[in-house]
Enzyme design. Sequence first.
Site, short mmCIF file in Angstrom:
data_model
loop_
_atom_site.label_atom_id
_atom_site.label_comp_id
_atom_site.label_asym_id
_atom_site.label_seq_id
_atom_site.Cartn_x
_atom_site.Cartn_y
_atom_site.Cartn_z
CB SER A 147 35.45 28.68 -10.88
OG SER A 147 35.34 27.78 -9.79
CE1 TYR A 160 36.40 33.41 -8.69
CE2 TYR A 160 35.26 31.51 -8.01
CZ TYR A 160 36.34 32.00 -8.68
OH TYR A 160 37.33 31.02 -8.85
CE LYS A 164 36.82 32.47 -12.09
NZ LYS A 164 38.11 32.69 -12.62
N1 LIG Z 1 42.10 27.72 -6.68
C1 LIG Z 1 41.05 27.44 -6.58
O1 LIG Z 1 40.23 26.48 -5.62
C2 LIG Z 1 40.31 27.65 -7.79
C3 LIG Z 1 39.28 27.08 -8.19
C4 LIG Z 1 38.30 27.35 -9.57
C5 LIG Z 1 39.01 28.23 -10.23
N2 LIG Z 1 40.12 28.98 -9.86
C6 LIG Z 1 40.85 30.05 -10.75
O2 LIG Z 1 42.07 29.79 -11.11
C7 LIG Z 1 42.72 31.06 -11.48
C8 LIG Z 1 44.01 31.06 -10.62
O3 LIG Z 1 43.81 31.01 -9.32
P1 LIG Z 1 44.78 30.42 -8.14
O4 LIG Z 1 44.05 29.62 -7.22
O5 LIG Z 1 45.85 29.79 -8.80
O6 LIG Z 1 45.16 31.90 -7.41
P2 LIG Z 1 46.54 32.30 -6.50
O7 LIG Z 1 47.37 30.81 -6.30
O8 LIG Z 1 45.99 33.17 -5.70
O9 LIG Z 1 47.27 32.89 -7.71
C9 LIG Z 1 46.89 34.27 -8.21
C10 LIG Z 1 47.82 34.82 -9.45
O10 LIG Z 1 47.27 35.92 -10.22
C11 LIG Z 1 47.90 37.10 -9.63
N3 LIG Z 1 46.93 38.14 -9.78
C12 LIG Z 1 45.97 38.49 -8.88
N4 LIG Z 1 45.54 39.67 -8.99
C13 LIG Z 1 45.97 40.03 -10.27
C14 LIG Z 1 45.71 41.06 -11.06
N5 LIG Z 1 44.66 42.22 -10.60
N6 LIG Z 1 46.20 41.29 -12.23
C15 LIG Z 1 47.22 40.45 -12.56
N7 LIG Z 1 47.60 39.28 -11.74
C16 LIG Z 1 47.04 39.19 -10.62
C17 LIG Z 1 48.53 36.75 -8.44
O11 LIG Z 1 49.90 37.49 -8.38
P3 LIG Z 1 50.00 39.01 -7.70
O12 LIG Z 1 49.18 39.01 -6.29
O13 LIG Z 1 51.22 39.49 -7.30
O14 LIG Z 1 49.53 39.91 -8.73
C18 LIG Z 1 49.12 35.14 -8.63
O15 LIG Z 1 49.95 35.17 -9.85
C19 LIG Z 1 41.64 32.16 -10.97
O16 LIG Z 1 40.92 32.71 -12.49
C20 LIG Z 1 40.65 31.22 -10.06
O17 LIG Z 1 39.31 31.89 -10.19
C21 LIG Z 1 41.05 28.75 -8.77
#
Ligand SMILES: NC(=O)c1ccc[n+]([C@@H]2O[C@H](COP(=O)([O-])OP(=O)(O)OC[C@H]3O[C@@H](n4cnc5c(N)ncnc54)[C@H](OP(=O)(O)O)[C@@H]3O)[C@@H](O)[C@H]2O)c1
Length: 254
Positions: A147, A160, A164
């Site tokens: 991130s 967090y 990261k």
């Molecule tokens: N969205 C942003 O603005 C943003 C920005 C920078 C970085 N990121 C990074 O991008 C990545 C994905 O985030 P996202 O925004 O796409 O999140 P999201 O839409 O909430 O999706 C999260 C995914 O991870 C799964 N998950 C959650 N906890 C888990 C666990 N303990 N074990 C296995 N699977 C798990 C969830 O399914 P279940 O709940 O069914 O397990 C879901 O498939 C993360 O690393 C996050 O830090 C996101």
Amino acid sequence: MSLFDLTGKVAVVTGSSRGIGKAIAEQLAAHGAKVVISSRTQETCDEVAAAINAEHGEGSAIAVAASISDKAQLQDLFSRTQERLGPVDILICNAASNPYYGSMDGIEDEQFRKVLDNNILSNHWLMQLALPHMREQQDGAIIVISSIGGLRGSPTIGAYNVSKAADFQLVRNYAVENGQHGVRINAIAPGLVKTDFAKALWENPEARKRVEGQLPMRRIGEPEDIAGAAVYLASAAAKWTTGQMIVVDGGATI
Ligand SMILES: NC(=O)c1ccc[n+]([C@@H]2O[C@H](COP(=O)([O-])OP(=O)(O)OC[C@H]3O[C@@H](n4cnc5c(N)ncnc54)[C@H](OP(=O)(O)O)[C@@H]3O)[C@@H](O)[C@H]2O)c1
């Protein structure tokens, strides 16, 4: 043949039942890879895998539930993938946790440990599981979804951000050790993307307008905006790129 062709490659994407992980899995499949959809919930993984199979042909995706908090479940994810699709060529460490919002002063030890376990240690476990085969075949690509939080301080998501930032270093260290074996390990640092994970930061229309007004590209990201960088890093187009971090953030950090 396209530089971005992934035909015949087997790719595991953690957290691919929705959000960024799902968009990455869909694009890897669109470029020819066989993808493993994984999260804690088998049913939602089944749905995503079925949609990919409907679009790209039966056998394009399988669904294997696993929590990144549980080493035995991750071992099981790799053995089931091996049984059904063969060894893993591409690993996307995407799932992560952020259970706390507030000052670092107030975070409970258990919450801090969860952040470090799920966002750093689990990526290390996943790499340990993927690397033996990749080293043997002198080829493989590992990508950690970090991130832009890892590049900045924050008054609300500090722990967090620590995790990261550690991911960038994890990638560099593994890249140093494995370049000689033909395996590349890189990270992607997304800015704010419209997913459930970041809902608190974009759900309120006023807050979203404020954030978007400060972004050079004047909009927050969609999950699909991150997928192209993953396809690039997974493919032969990035065959001399390792230990790096690619920022995809609509210009937020410039
Ligand atoms: N969205 C942003 O603005 C943003 C920005 C920078 C970085 N990121 C990074 O991008 C990545 C994905 O985030 P996202 O925004 O796409 O999140 P999201 O839409 O909430 O999706 C999260 C995914 O991870 C799964 N998950 C959650 N906890 C888990 C666990 N303990 N074990 C296995 N699977 C798990 C969830 O399914 P279940 O709940 O069914 O397990 C879901 O498939 C993360 O690393 C996050 O830090 C996101």
